[in-house]
Design a protein around this motif. Structure first.
Motif, PDB file in Angstrom:
ATOM      1  N   THR A 300      19.737 -10.845  11.688  1.00  0.00           N
ATOM      2  CA  THR A 300      20.485 -12.051  12.031  1.00  0.00           C
ATOM      3  C   THR A 300      20.270 -13.092  10.943  1.00  0.00           C
ATOM      4  OG1 THR A 300      18.608 -12.922  13.283  1.00  0.00           O
ATOM      5  CG2 THR A 300      20.248 -11.664  14.506  1.00  0.00           C
ATOM      6  N   GLY A 301      21.179 -14.075  10.883  1.00  0.00           N
ATOM      7  CA  GLY A 301      20.979 -15.185   9.956  1.00  0.00           C
ATOM      8  C   GLY A 301      21.936 -15.235   8.786  1.00  0.00           C
ATOM      9  N   SER A 302      23.103 -14.613   8.904  1.00  0.00           N
ATOM     10  CA  SER A 302      24.040 -14.597   7.778  1.00  0.00           C
ATOM     11  C   SER A 302      24.590 -15.973   7.435  1.00  0.00           C
ATOM     12  CB  SER A 302      25.211 -13.652   8.090  1.00  0.00           C
ATOM     13  OG  SER A 302      26.011 -14.169   9.147  1.00  0.00           O
ATOM     14  N   GLN A 303      24.474 -16.934   8.361  1.00  0.00           N
ATOM     15  CA  GLN A 303      24.983 -18.287   8.111  1.00  0.00           C
ATOM     16  C   GLN A 303      23.872 -19.267   7.736  1.00  0.00           C
ATOM     17  OE1 GLN A 303      28.453 -18.818   8.032  1.00  0.00           O
ATOM     18  NE2 GLN A 303      28.166 -16.588   8.084  1.00  0.00           N
ATOM     19  N   GLY A 304      22.700 -18.731   7.382  1.00  0.00           N
ATOM     20  CA  GLY A 304      21.605 -19.589   6.940  1.00  0.00           C
ATOM     21  C   GLY A 304      20.868 -20.282   8.064  1.00  0.00           C
ATOM     22  N   GLU A 305      21.023 -19.802   9.305  1.00  0.00           N
ATOM     23  CA  GLU A 305      20.351 -20.429  10.442  1.00  0.00           C
ATOM     24  C   GLU A 305      18.839 -20.425  10.209  1.00  0.00           C
ATOM     25  OE1 GLU A 305      22.452 -17.837  10.438  1.00  0.00           O
ATOM     26  OE2 GLU A 305      23.619 -17.727  12.302  1.00  0.00           O
ATOM     27  N   PRO A 306      18.192 -21.588  10.312  1.00  0.00           N
ATOM     28  CA  PRO A 306      16.782 -21.688   9.905  1.00  0.00           C
ATOM     29  C   PRO A 306      15.817 -20.878  10.746  1.00  0.00           C
ATOM     30  CG  PRO A 306      17.529 -23.738  10.935  1.00  0.00           C
ATOM     31  CD  PRO A 306      18.748 -22.900  10.713  1.00  0.00           C
ATOM     32  N   ARG A 307      16.155 -20.605  12.010  1.00  0.00           N
ATOM     33  CA  ARG A 307      15.226 -19.864  12.857  1.00  0.00           C
ATOM     34  C   ARG A 307      15.606 -18.393  13.001  1.00  0.00           C
ATOM     35  NH1 ARG A 307      15.279 -24.952  15.241  1.00  0.00           N
ATOM     36  NH2 ARG A 307      16.995 -24.489  16.662  1.00  0.00           N
ATOM     37  N   ALA A 311      16.137 -15.966   7.481  1.00  0.00           N
ATOM     38  CA  ALA A 311      15.474 -17.159   6.954  1.00  0.00           C
ATOM     39  C   ALA A 311      13.963 -17.013   7.033  1.00  0.00           C
ATOM     40  CB  ALA A 311      15.934 -18.395   7.726  1.00  0.00           C
ATOM     41  N   ARG A 312      13.464 -16.408   8.095  1.00  0.00           N
ATOM     42  CA  ARG A 312      12.016 -16.204   8.236  1.00  0.00           C
ATOM     43  C   ARG A 312      11.515 -15.182   7.210  1.00  0.00           C
ATOM     44  NH1 ARG A 312      10.074 -15.213  14.197  1.00  0.00           N
ATOM     45  NH2 ARG A 312       8.110 -15.705  13.142  1.00  0.00           N
ATOM     46  N   ILE A 313      12.327 -14.168   6.927  1.00  0.00           N
ATOM     47  CA  ILE A 313      11.954 -13.202   5.890  1.00  0.00           C
ATOM     48  C   ILE A 313      11.896 -13.893   4.533  1.00  0.00           C
ATOM     49  CG2 ILE A 313      12.733 -11.141   4.654  1.00  0.00           C
ATOM     50  CD1 ILE A 313      13.959 -10.203   7.363  1.00  0.00           C
ATOM     51  N   ALA A 314      12.894 -14.735   4.257  1.00  0.00           N
ATOM     52  CA  ALA A 314      12.953 -15.420   2.966  1.00  0.00           C
ATOM     53  C   ALA A 314      11.782 -16.369   2.763  1.00  0.00           C
ATOM     54  CB  ALA A 314      14.273 -16.181   2.843  1.00  0.00           C
ATOM     55  N   SER A 315      11.283 -16.941   3.859  1.00  0.00           N
ATOM     56  CA  SER A 315      10.160 -17.886   3.761  1.00  0.00           C
ATOM     57  C   SER A 315       8.800 -17.200   3.880  1.00  0.00           C
ATOM     58  CB  SER A 315      10.286 -18.955   4.849  1.00  0.00           C
ATOM     59  OG  SER A 315      10.132 -18.381   6.136  1.00  0.00           O
ATOM     60  N   LEU A 323      10.145  -8.489   2.265  1.00  0.00           N
ATOM     61  CA  LEU A 323      11.021  -8.033   1.188  1.00  0.00           C
ATOM     62  C   LEU A 323      10.575  -8.694  -0.110  1.00  0.00           C
ATOM     63  CD1 LEU A 323      14.560  -8.299   2.857  1.00  0.00           C
ATOM     64  CD2 LEU A 323      13.112  -6.272   2.687  1.00  0.00           C
ATOM     65  N   GLY A 324      10.826  -8.003  -1.228  1.00  0.00           N
ATOM     66  CA  GLY A 324      10.433  -8.563  -2.518  1.00  0.00           C
ATOM     67  C   GLY A 324      11.169  -7.899  -3.655  1.00  0.00           C
ATOM     68  N   LYS A 325      10.549  -7.916  -4.823  1.00  0.00           N
ATOM     69  CA  LYS A 325      11.167  -7.383  -6.031  1.00  0.00           C
ATOM     70  C   LYS A 325      11.570  -5.925  -5.830  1.00  0.00           C
ATOM     71  CE  LYS A 325      10.400  -7.117 -11.037  1.00  0.00           C
ATOM     72  NZ  LYS A 325      11.640  -7.870 -11.332  1.00  0.00           N
ATOM     73  N   ARG A 345      21.128 -22.112   0.121  1.00  0.00           N
ATOM     74  CA  ARG A 345      19.680 -22.353   0.095  1.00  0.00           C
ATOM     75  C   ARG A 345      18.933 -21.063   0.435  1.00  0.00           C
ATOM     76  NH1 ARG A 345      19.392 -25.984   3.899  1.00  0.00           N
ATOM     77  NH2 ARG A 345      19.798 -27.723   2.485  1.00  0.00           N
ATOM     78  N   LEU A 346      19.421 -20.355   1.461  1.00  0.00           N
ATOM     79  CA  LEU A 346      18.801 -19.082   1.848  1.00  0.00           C
ATOM     80  C   LEU A 346      18.902 -18.062   0.725  1.00  0.00           C
ATOM     81  CD1 LEU A 346      17.642 -17.018   3.870  1.00  0.00           C
ATOM     82  CD2 LEU A 346      19.955 -16.731   4.777  1.00  0.00           C
ATOM     83  N   GLN A 347      20.065 -17.949   0.131  1.00  0.00           N
ATOM     84  CA  GLN A 347      20.243 -16.965  -0.941  1.00  0.00           C
ATOM     85  C   GLN A 347      19.361 -17.290  -2.140  1.00  0.00           C
ATOM     86  OE1 GLN A 347      24.504 -16.934  -1.524  1.00  0.00           O
ATOM     87  NE2 GLN A 347      24.875 -15.711   0.313  1.00  0.00           N
ATOM     88  N   ASN A 348      19.209 -18.562  -2.454  1.00  0.00           N
ATOM     89  CA  ASN A 348      18.314 -18.946  -3.545  1.00  0.00           C
ATOM     90  C   ASN A 348      16.867 -18.598  -3.229  1.00  0.00           C
ATOM     91  OD1 ASN A 348      20.161 -20.008  -5.437  1.00  0.00           O
ATOM     92  ND2 ASN A 348      20.314 -21.917  -4.285  1.00  0.00           N
ATOM     93  N   ASP A 349      16.461 -18.804  -1.980  1.00  0.00           N
ATOM     94  CA  ASP A 349      15.092 -18.443  -1.586  1.00  0.00           C
ATOM     95  C   ASP A 349      14.858 -16.945  -1.746  1.00  0.00           C
ATOM     96  OD1 ASP A 349      14.540 -21.069  -0.961  1.00  0.00           O
ATOM     97  OD2 ASP A 349      14.855 -20.818   1.205  1.00  0.00           O
TER      98      ASP A 349
END
Length: 554
Positions: A300-307, A311-315, A323-325, A345-349
């Motif tokens: 879930t989270g394709s629209q950048g939803e913070p919770r 988004a939690r994976i990215a943070s 996930l990583g390199k 913002r999510l994609q940049n993270d």
């Protein structure tokens, strides 16, 4: 309002939400003194609505006439069409009609709201016809990005209205039947008074595309990656979930669902005969034991939803998924207008973690669930209505939809706004009244009007901060010590002592400058102190905070 609106044989369309905006769909049809509601959905908060997640149309107008509301019919299971039912049903207390998949989603929401045993929920078969009060309703099966989307043919003695809901003409939808064009053609031959139609993609030329094309491309795309793969899409896009699962299987990967809404949709899909050829999905915990080239996460989270999960994976905050390199995240969705900042913002993270990001701009990984211009033109050829009323779009969408309808030979197209009571028949089409409208938001356990004093103050606090000053005055009207100041979001007393003391001194001077008689009036003292705080902070910080004065008399 026309005197016959409540008692006569005139047919009315009255949107309370979903016109001039995308989301919060709530439409009313009136005939013979009775009202039918079509859809009852939500939208989601943005940066202009601090701490607001869910927003919906205020049903106050029809709530006052709940005894004349004969029922609610849901076109399909998306949040912007049924997400408000659990919040608003106690105000409406009417029976609800939905097809099986939508009913399964709704049952889960009603259970969360403690309403599962209270709401009369009628489950109808796609393509069936049933009666709700004076309205005969035919569910015409369409295609969309969710199972069982329905266009409604609403028949009354005054004429037939076709309410499209969300739709498209997918020639190969993969899940569920193709759109029932023959039913649309029959309705057109019998005569259609008005089409109340989706305007979302009116600026998109050609055809919206088919889910089968996305599936084929996903199979090829996934084969290019050796690391872990995460795919984010709309949870309700059941055909896309199946496409991702089949593409993963073709590349010898197992699929895990990451996010509660995905599991809810999986449950609803299997209850209604979908996913019959798919093995059960893995949990995010179990997927962690697989080699990285054998796993695919649907998140879930394709629209950048913070919770949401992505988004939690990215943070780095997700308890089970890392996930990583060398890994890749595929956004198998479009950007909903207004969500650009959060998504980028999510994609940049993700990129900062060394993750490759793939979007619909890079690869063919998404098709819209809404009709492009060629499909809209075909719909008008099938239905041949006398009138088009564009809905489900912002002002520019509605205007362009009206132009398209006229170009398709529709004699009349009317652009209206929420709250406009449009008389469809008999006689000339005309807006005969404007009823009060508004928006409600979920604020903890309660619903609050978006224009309420509570939320206005909250918005002001976000942008201007808040200040509280305590003033202690003796019986003789003199200050007993310095005023005590707290300016949240503005002043740090430990590091801005000079600025803090300047505000305190401004309050002291304002109170001491009052005549002795005025200092005995609590209201005058409070206002003098309040204005002193605001003026001082405006000069030093350029802000006018929400200011409260605590006055203590000793």
């Amino acid at each position: 309002m026309s005197p016959t609106a409540e008692t006569g044989a005139e047919l009315y369309f009255l949107p309370l939400g979903g016109v001039g905006e995308i989301g919060m769909n709530l439409a009313l049809y009136g005939y013979g003194g009775k009202w039918l509601m079509v859809d009852c959905g939500v939208s989601f908060g943005d940066e202009s609505m601090p701490m607001v997640d869910v927003v919906m149309a205020d049903p106050a107008w029809i709530e006052e006439r709940a005894d004349k509301l004969v029922g609610l019919v849901l076109t399909h299971g998306h949040e912007d069409h049924l997400g408000a039912v659990g919040h608003l049903w106690k105000r409406l207390r009417c029976p609800v009609w939905a097809t099986g998949f939508s009913a399964s989603i709704l049952k889960g929401k009603l259970h969360e709201a403690g309403l599962q045993s209270q709401v009369p929920l009628n489950v109808v078969v796609p393509g069936s016809t049933f009666r709700v009060g004076p309205f005969e309703i035919e569910m015409i099966s369409m295609t969309h990005s969710i199972p069982e989307p329905n266009t409604l043919a609403i028949r009354t003695p005054a004429g037939t209205v076709v309410h499209t809901g969300d739709w498209k003409f997918d020639p190969d939808p993969l899940l569920g039947p193709v759109a029932d064009k023959e039913a649309l053609r029959r309705a057109g031959k019998a005569g259609v008074l008005a089409v109340i139609g989706d305007s979302t993609n009116v600026f998109t030329k050609g055809h919206s595309g088919s889910e089968s094309e996305v599936r084929g491309n996903l199979i090829a795309l996934l084969g290019r990656f050796d690391g872990r793969i995460a795919v984010s899409c709309f949870a309700t896009n059941v055909a896309r979930l199946e496409s991702i699962a089949i593409a993963a299987e073709a590349n010898e990967r197992s699929v895990a669902l990451v996010g509660r809404s995905l599991w809810r949709i999986d449950k609803a899909a299997r209850e209604n005969g979908y996913f019959t050829d798919l093995p059960p999905f893995l949990t995010e915990h179990d997927a962690g034991y697989l080699p990285q080239d054998k796993v695919l996460y649907i998140c879930t989270g394709s629209q950048g939803e913070p919770r949401a999960a992505l988004a939690r994976i990215a943070s780095g905050d997700h308890p089970h998924v890392r996930l990583g390199k060398g890994d890749v995240v595929i956004f198998s969705s479009r950007i909903i207008p207004g969500n650009e900042k959060e998504i980028f913002r999510l994609q940049n993270d993700l990129v900062r973690l060394g993750i490759e990001v793939v979007t619909e701009k890079d690869e063919f990984v998404h098709v819209s669930g809404h009709p492009a211009r060629e499909e809209m033109e075909e719909l008008y050829r099938l239905l041949r209505p006398s009138l088009a009323v564009p809905v489900h779009g912002e002002a520019r969408h509605l205007q362009e939809h009206a132009r398209l309808a006229r170009a398709c030979g529709v004699p009349e197209a009317v652009e209206i706004s929420n709250g406009a009571m449009l008389r469809l028949a008999p006689g000339p089409v005309e807006v005969v009244d404007h009823v009060p409208t508004g928006k409600l938001c979920v604020d903890g356990p309660r619903l609050v009007r978006l224009d309420s004093e509570v939320l206005r103050n909250r918005r002001r606090m976000v942008y201007n901060g808040s200040a509280v000053v305590t003033v202690v005055i003796g019986k003789d009207g003199k200050l007993l010590g310095d005023p005590q100041l707290t300016a949240l979001g503005l002043l740090d007393a430990a590091h801005e002592a000079e600025e803090h003391d300047a505000v305190v001194e401004a309050v002291r001077e304002a109170v001491e400058d009052l005549p002795t008689k005025a200092r005995r009036d609590d209201g005058i003292v409070r206002e003098a102190a309040r204005l002193a705080v605001r003026r001082s902070l405006k000069e030093s910080h350029g802000k006018k905070p929400i200011t409260d004065v605590h006055l203590v008399r000793v």
